[in-house]
Write a protein that holds these residues in place. Structure first.
Motif, PDB file in Angstrom:
ATOM      1  N   ALA A  67      -8.988  -4.064   7.973  1.00 53.60           N
ATOM      2  CA  ALA A  67      -7.755  -3.803   7.646  1.00 53.60           C
ATOM      3  C   ALA A  67      -7.255  -2.439   8.393  1.00 53.60           C
ATOM      4  CB  ALA A  67      -7.237  -3.561   6.365  1.00 53.60           C
ATOM      5  N   ILE A  68      -8.040  -1.259   8.395  1.00 52.36           N
ATOM      6  CA  ILE A  68      -7.647  -0.234   8.778  1.00 52.36           C
ATOM      7  C   ILE A  68      -8.033  -0.148  10.334  1.00 52.36           C
ATOM      8  CG2 ILE A  68      -8.795   2.326   8.947  1.00 52.36           C
ATOM      9  CD1 ILE A  68      -9.478   2.062   5.985  1.00 52.36           C
ATOM     10  N   VAL A  69      -9.137  -0.448  10.650  1.00 54.51           N
ATOM     11  CA  VAL A  69      -9.324  -0.864  12.289  1.00 54.51           C
ATOM     12  C   VAL A  69      -8.628  -1.672  12.984  1.00 54.51           C
ATOM     13  CG1 VAL A  69     -11.249  -1.315  13.836  1.00 54.51           C
ATOM     14  CG2 VAL A  69     -11.927  -0.118  11.916  1.00 54.51           C
ATOM     15  N   ALA A  70      -7.979  -2.553  12.307  1.00 56.30           N
ATOM     16  CA  ALA A  70      -7.174  -3.633  12.994  1.00 56.30           C
ATOM     17  C   ALA A  70      -5.631  -2.891  13.148  1.00 56.30           C
ATOM     18  CB  ALA A  70      -7.025  -4.832  12.353  1.00 56.30           C
ATOM     19  N   ALA A  71      -5.313  -1.936  12.308  1.00 57.84           N
ATOM     20  CA  ALA A  71      -3.880  -1.500  12.546  1.00 57.84           C
ATOM     21  C   ALA A  71      -4.196  -0.111  13.440  1.00 57.84           C
ATOM     22  CB  ALA A  71      -3.660  -0.968  10.953  1.00 57.84           C
ATOM     23  N   ALA A  72      -5.279   0.233  14.031  1.00 57.92           N
ATOM     24  CA  ALA A  72      -5.246   1.529  14.752  1.00 57.92           C
ATOM     25  C   ALA A  72      -4.921   1.389  16.237  1.00 57.92           C
ATOM     26  CB  ALA A  72      -6.894   1.926  14.674  1.00 57.92           C
ATOM     27  N   PRO A  73      -4.955   0.333  16.898  1.00 55.64           N
ATOM     28  CA  PRO A  73      -4.513   0.191  18.056  1.00 55.64           C
ATOM     29  C   PRO A  73      -3.019   0.879  18.481  1.00 55.64           C
ATOM     30  CG  PRO A  73      -5.871  -1.599  17.911  1.00 55.64           C
ATOM     31  CD  PRO A  73      -5.646  -1.137  16.644  1.00 55.64           C
ATOM     32  N   GLY A  74      -2.665   1.459  19.133  1.00 58.38           N
ATOM     33  CA  GLY A  74      -1.283   2.249  19.382  1.00 58.38           C
ATOM     34  C   GLY A  74      -1.024   3.369  18.577  1.00 58.38           C
ATOM     35  N   CYS A  75      -1.744   3.695  17.571  1.00 56.17           N
ATOM     36  CA  CYS A  75      -1.303   5.035  16.692  1.00 56.17           C
ATOM     37  C   CYS A  75      -1.919   6.179  17.545  1.00 56.17           C
ATOM     38  CB  CYS A  75      -2.300   4.822  15.561  1.00 56.17           C
ATOM     39  SG  CYS A  75      -1.617   3.253  14.352  1.00 56.17           S
ATOM     40  N   ASP A  76      -1.016   7.305  17.225  1.00 58.91           N
ATOM     41  CA  ASP A  76      -1.081   8.488  17.915  1.00 58.91           C
ATOM     42  C   ASP A  76      -2.135   9.485  16.990  1.00 58.91           C
ATOM     43  OD1 ASP A  76       0.550   8.329  20.216  1.00 58.91           O
ATOM     44  OD2 ASP A  76       1.705   7.689  18.753  1.00 58.91           O
TER      45      ASP A  76
ATOM     46  N   ALA B 101       0.891  -1.153   0.069  1.00 59.18           N
ATOM     47  CA  ALA B 101       0.077   0.019  -0.026  1.00 59.18           C
ATOM     48  C   ALA B 101       0.864   1.485   0.204  1.00 59.18           C
ATOM     49  CB  ALA B 101      -0.976  -0.104   1.216  1.00 59.18           C
ATOM     50  N   TYR B 102       2.008   1.262   0.563  1.00 59.17           N
ATOM     51  CA  TYR B 102       2.819   2.155   0.825  1.00 59.17           C
ATOM     52  C   TYR B 102       3.350   2.471  -0.430  1.00 59.17           C
ATOM     53  CZ  TYR B 102       7.246   4.877   1.552  1.00 59.17           C
ATOM     54  OH  TYR B 102       8.050   5.916   1.754  1.00 59.17           O
ATOM     55  N   ARG B 103       3.846   1.609  -1.222  1.00 55.50           N
ATOM     56  CA  ARG B 103       4.492   1.681  -2.356  1.00 55.50           C
ATOM     57  C   ARG B 103       3.761   2.107  -3.638  1.00 55.50           C
ATOM     58  NH1 ARG B 103       7.751  -2.766  -0.394  1.00 55.50           N
ATOM     59  NH2 ARG B 103       6.211  -4.354  -1.040  1.00 55.50           N
TER      60      ARG B 103
ATOM     61  N   VAL C 241       7.988  10.394  11.775  1.00 53.86           N
ATOM     62  CA  VAL C 241       7.060   9.515  12.467  1.00 53.86           C
ATOM     63  C   VAL C 241       6.970   8.200  11.998  1.00 53.86           C
ATOM     64  CG1 VAL C 241       5.650  11.671  13.405  1.00 53.86           C
ATOM     65  CG2 VAL C 241       5.007  10.092  11.390  1.00 53.86           C
ATOM     66  N   GLU C 242       6.686   7.331  12.840  1.00 51.23           N
ATOM     67  CA  GLU C 242       6.296   5.804  12.425  1.00 51.23           C
ATOM     68  C   GLU C 242       5.061   5.734  11.474  1.00 51.23           C
ATOM     69  OE1 GLU C 242       5.637   1.457  13.994  1.00 51.23           O
ATOM     70  OE2 GLU C 242       6.367   2.833  15.311  1.00 51.23           O
ATOM     71  N   ILE C 243       5.367   5.323  10.331  1.00 54.89           N
ATOM     72  CA  ILE C 243       3.920   5.284   9.281  1.00 54.89           C
ATOM     73  C   ILE C 243       3.495   3.789   9.398  1.00 54.89           C
ATOM     74  CG2 ILE C 243       2.981   5.416   6.984  1.00 54.89           C
ATOM     75  CD1 ILE C 243       5.437   7.689   6.646  1.00 54.89           C
ATOM     76  N   VAL C 244       1.846   3.578   9.274  1.00 49.22           N
ATOM     77  CA  VAL C 244       1.375   2.403   9.405  1.00 49.22           C
ATOM     78  C   VAL C 244       0.514   2.639   8.030  1.00 49.22           C
ATOM     79  CG1 VAL C 244      -0.036   0.620  10.300  1.00 49.22           C
ATOM     80  CG2 VAL C 244       1.428   1.965  11.742  1.00 49.22           C
ATOM     81  N   THR C 245       0.798   1.703   6.971  1.00 45.99           N
ATOM     82  CA  THR C 245      -0.234   1.757   6.098  1.00 45.99           C
ATOM     83  C   THR C 245      -0.918   0.461   5.580  1.00 45.99           C
ATOM     84  OG1 THR C 245       1.721   1.251   4.669  1.00 45.99           O
ATOM     85  CG2 THR C 245       1.287   3.532   4.775  1.00 45.99           C
ATOM     86  N   PRO C 246      -2.081   0.163   6.423  1.00 38.70           N
ATOM     87  CA  PRO C 246      -2.729  -0.985   6.243  1.00 38.70           C
ATOM     88  C   PRO C 246      -3.252  -1.194   4.997  1.00 38.70           C
ATOM     89  CG  PRO C 246      -3.897   0.407   7.570  1.00 38.70           C
ATOM     90  CD  PRO C 246      -2.733   1.282   7.391  1.00 38.70           C
ATOM     91  N   VAL C 247      -3.878  -0.229   4.311  1.00 39.59           N
ATOM     92  CA  VAL C 247      -4.340  -0.685   3.072  1.00 39.59           C
ATOM     93  C   VAL C 247      -4.592   0.758   2.023  1.00 39.59           C
ATOM     94  CG1 VAL C 247      -6.647  -0.244   4.013  1.00 39.59           C
ATOM     95  CG2 VAL C 247      -6.520  -1.765   1.953  1.00 39.59           C
ATOM     96  N   SER C 248      -4.545   0.247   0.837  1.00 42.24           N
ATOM     97  CA  SER C 248      -4.868   1.373   0.036  1.00 42.24           C
ATOM     98  C   SER C 248      -5.944   0.680  -1.273  1.00 42.24           C
ATOM     99  CB  SER C 248      -3.603   1.788  -0.932  1.00 42.24           C
ATOM    100  OG  SER C 248      -4.095   2.810  -2.047  1.00 42.24           O
ATOM    101  N   ALA C 249      -6.939   1.244  -1.040  1.00 38.72           N
ATOM    102  CA  ALA C 249      -8.155   0.531  -2.039  1.00 38.72           C
ATOM    103  C   ALA C 249      -9.031   1.617  -2.565  1.00 38.72           C
ATOM    104  CB  ALA C 249      -9.095  -0.216  -0.850  1.00 38.72           C
ATOM    105  N   SER C 250      -9.088   1.639  -3.839  1.00 36.19           N
ATOM    106  CA  SER C 250      -9.635   2.597  -4.832  1.00 36.19           C
ATOM    107  C   SER C 250     -10.453   1.704  -5.936  1.00 36.19           C
ATOM    108  CB  SER C 250      -8.777   3.494  -5.237  1.00 36.19           C
ATOM    109  OG  SER C 250      -9.333   4.593  -5.982  1.00 36.19           O
TER     110      SER C 250
END
Length: 498
Positions: A86-95, A36-38, A59-68
Motif C-alpha cells: 500500500a505504501i510503495v504503490a502510493a509512492a510514484p509521483g510523490c515529492d 487512514a487520514y480520518r 501540500v497535497e497529502i497521500v495517506t495510503p494506510v494507517s496500520a498499528s
C-alpha cells in the motif's frame, strides 16, 4: 508538492506465540486512503502530526494506510506485504515521504521490517527526502540509516510524545525541502541488550542519556535520539542506539553520537534489570497493603501486553491467592475460549471453568490449567475511549469481555490482549478499580500514568512469561555475540573514531 504520509507500527516479540495477522492492525485490519487520514487526524500519533504539518504547508497529502497492532509474534508475511505494498504503490509521483514506524518490526519474511520497507520506498523515489518517526524501543539497522534522510524517536517512556516526535520529524523534512537545512545522519550502537524496565526516561542512566540528547539538540544538532531497542527479538542486534541528525556536517554529528553512546556504555550495568523471585514480590505487596487505604499495584511485566505477552499467564494470580490475598482485581486476561463460555452462560450464572494458561511460555511447553468456580458479573463488547495521557481520545477494543467473580478475586477476561492504558479497562465492565485492595495488571509501564495516582504502592512481578526480564529463558539463535549482559566481558570500541 505531493507528500506521502503513512503509519506502520508493530513491536515484534519473536518469542511470543500470539499471532499477528493483517486483522490485528486495527479493529479489523488497517485503515486505507481517506479512512487512514480520518483515523489519525486529531489523534496524538506521529502520523497526526505529519498531517497537521503538511496541511499547514498546503501540500497535497497521500495517506495510503494507517496500520498499528499491539506487540505480538512475527507479523504474517501476507500482512507485511499488504501494508508495504500500500505504501510503495502510493509512492510514484510523490515529492517527499513521512513515515510513522515503530522500528522493531519482524515479519515472517523479513528480520528488518522497517529497513526493508524504506529500501523499497527509496527504490521508487531515489531523490525524495524521507523522514521517519520511531518508537523509543526501535531496533535501528543499517538499512534504516541508509534509506532515511531524517530519523527522530520518542524521548519519553512511558510514551507521551508521539505527536511531538512526528512534528519534529516533519519540521526537519520541510526545512530540507525549503533549503533551510541539509540533514545528515550518524549512528552508534553499543552491543548492549537494554531491559525495557531500565528504559524509563525519568530515572537512571536512560534519563541521563536523554538529557544528553536534548543538550546536543540545544547545541545545534537537528535531532538526537536515544533508542533503547527491544531485546525480545531474535535478530542480529536488538540493541540500544544513538541516532543523530546533523545539519550538513556528518563528522560533527558522529562525534555527538559517539560521545552519548560512550556515556551509555560506561553505565551499561544500569540498563540491566534483575528480577526478584515472584513469591518475594507478592509478599512485598502484602506488606504495602497492611497500612494502605488505596490499591496496591502488582505489575506482571513477565506477561506484559505491550511487549508481546500472551496475557494469559496465571502465575501471579495463583501466587497471590496462595498467599491469601483478597479483594483482588486482575486483568485484562486474554482467553477467547473462556469469554465464549462466559457469554454463553450469561450474567448471574455460576460456572466452573479453566481461565488462562492456554498459550505456552518461553519454553514452548504447555502450562497446567487454572480452574476456578465463580459468578459471571458482566458481559460487554469490550470497547471504550482512552482518556489519556497516552493515546488520548483513541477508541480501544478489548474484544468481547466478561467479568468473573471467584470470591477472593474478580477477573476481567477478554478476547484480545490489551494494555491497561486507562481506567476504562475496568470501568467499561462495571468495576471501580479504586475499590480493590490489589490490582494485578498485565503491564510494565504504560499503565503507570493512570494507575499510579490511585495506588498506595507498586510492585514489579516477573511471572516468567514470554516477556520476562530473564533473558536466560529465551533461545536466541541469531543474536550477534559478544553482547552485554550475556557476555559480561564484552569490550566495545565503537565510540572511538568515525
Amino acid at each position: 508538492m505531493k507528500v506521502l504520509i503513512a503509519r506502520m507500527n508493530h513491536e515484534t516479540n519473536t518469542f511470543s506465540p500470539v499471532p499477528t495477522p493483517l486483522e490485528a492492525f486495527g479493529r479489523n485490519g488497517p485503515s486505507y486512503g481517506e479512512d487512514a487520514y480520518r483515523h489519525d487526524k486529531g489523534m496524538q500519533t506521529a502520523m497526526a502530526a505529519f498531517i497537521d504539518a503538511a496541511e499547514r504547508e498546503r501540500v497535497e497529502i497521500v495517506t495510503p494506510v494507517s496500520a498499528s497492532a499491539n506487540p505480538s509474534g512475527p507479523v504474517a508475511a501476507s500482512a507485511y506485504e499488504a501494508i508495504c505494498h500500500a505504501i510503495v504503490a502510493a509512492a510514484p509521483g510523490c515529492d517527499a515521504v513521512l513515515l510513522d514506524l515503530h522500528g522493531a518490526m519482524v515479519a515472517q519474511c523479513s528480520n528488518d521490517g522497517e529497513g526493508d520497507l524504506l529500501e523499497r520506498v527509496r527504490a521508487v523515489l531515489p531523490d525524495a527526502p524521507i523522514a521517519v518517526a520511531l518508537d523509543l524501543h526501535g531496533n535501528v539497522t543499517q538499512k534504516m540509516i541508509d534509506h532515511a534522510d531524517v530519523i527522530v524517536s520518542f524521548k519519553t517512556y512511558p510514551h507521551v510524545d508521539m505527536y511531538e516526535t512526528g512534528a519534529h520529524a516533519a519540521r526537519l523534512l520541510f526545512d530540507r525541502l525549503h533549503g533551510r537545512s541539509r540533514p545528515v545522519i550518524a549512528w552508534r550502537q553499543p552491543p548492549l541488550l537494554a531491559h525495557t524496565l531500565r528504559s524509563a526516561t525519568a530515572e537512571g542512566a536512560m534519563e541521563r542519556a536523554v538529557k544528553a540528547a536534548r543538550a546536543a539538540e540545544a547545541d545545534g544538532m537537528l535531532a538526537v535520539s536515544v533508542l533503547s531497542g527491544f531485546s525480545l527479538a531474535d535478530i542480529e542486534a536488538p540493541c540500544i542506539s544513538v541516532v543523530v541528525v546533523g545539519d550538513g556536517d556528518r563528522a560533527q554529528a558522529d562525534v555527538v553520537a559517539a560521545r552519548i553512546a560512550q556515556q551509555i556504555w560506561s553505565e551499561r550495568e544500569d540498563f540491566v534489570y534483575r528480577s526478584a523471585p515472584l513469591a518475594e514480590s507478592v509478599a512485598q505487596a502484602a506488606v504495602f497493603a497492611r497500612t494502605a487505604d488505596k490499591p496496591v499495584l502488582l505489575l506482571d511485566h513477565g506477561d506484559n501486553c505491550m511487549s508481546g505477552g500472551t496475557c494469559d499467564t496465571m502465575d501471579l494470580l495463583e501466587e497471590a491467592l496462595r498467599q491469601g490475598f483478597e479483594r483482588v482485581v486482575s486483568g485484562p486476561l486474554c482467553d477467547p475460549e473462556a469469554v465464549a463460555a462466559l457469554h454463553a452462560a450469561g450474567v448471574g450464572a455460576t460456572v466452573t471453568i479453566a481461565v488462562g494458561n492456554k498459550r505456552p511460555g518461553p519454553s514452548g511447553q504447555p502450562r497446567p490449567p487454572f480452574r476456578v468456580t465463580g459468578v459471571v458479573r458482566a458481559l460487554t463488547d469490550g470497547e471504550y475511549t482512552i482518556t489519556g495521557p497516552t493515546y488520548t481520545g483513541q477508541r480501544a477494543f478489548m474484544g468481547r469481555s466478561a467479568v468473573l467473580d471467584i470470591g477472593a478475586a474478580t477477573l476481567v477476561v477478554t478476547e484480545r490482549t490489551h494494555e491497561p492504558w486507562d481506567l476504562g479497562v475496568f470501568e467499561s465492565v462495571g468495576i471501580d478499580p479504586r475499590r480493590a485492595r490489589f490490582l494485578l495488571l498485565k503491564s510494565r509501564m504504560y499503565c503507570r500514568p493512570v494507575f499510579v495516582p490511585i495506588a498506595a504502592g507498586l510492585v514489579e512481578c516477573d511471572s516468567r512469561g514470554v516477556t520476562s526480564s530473564d533473558y536466560a529463558l529465551f533461545a536466541f539463535e541469531q543474536l550477534r555475540r559478544p553482547v552485554y549482559p550475556f557476555d559480561e566481558e564484552t569490550v566495545w570500541e565503537g565510540a572511538i573514531g568515525v
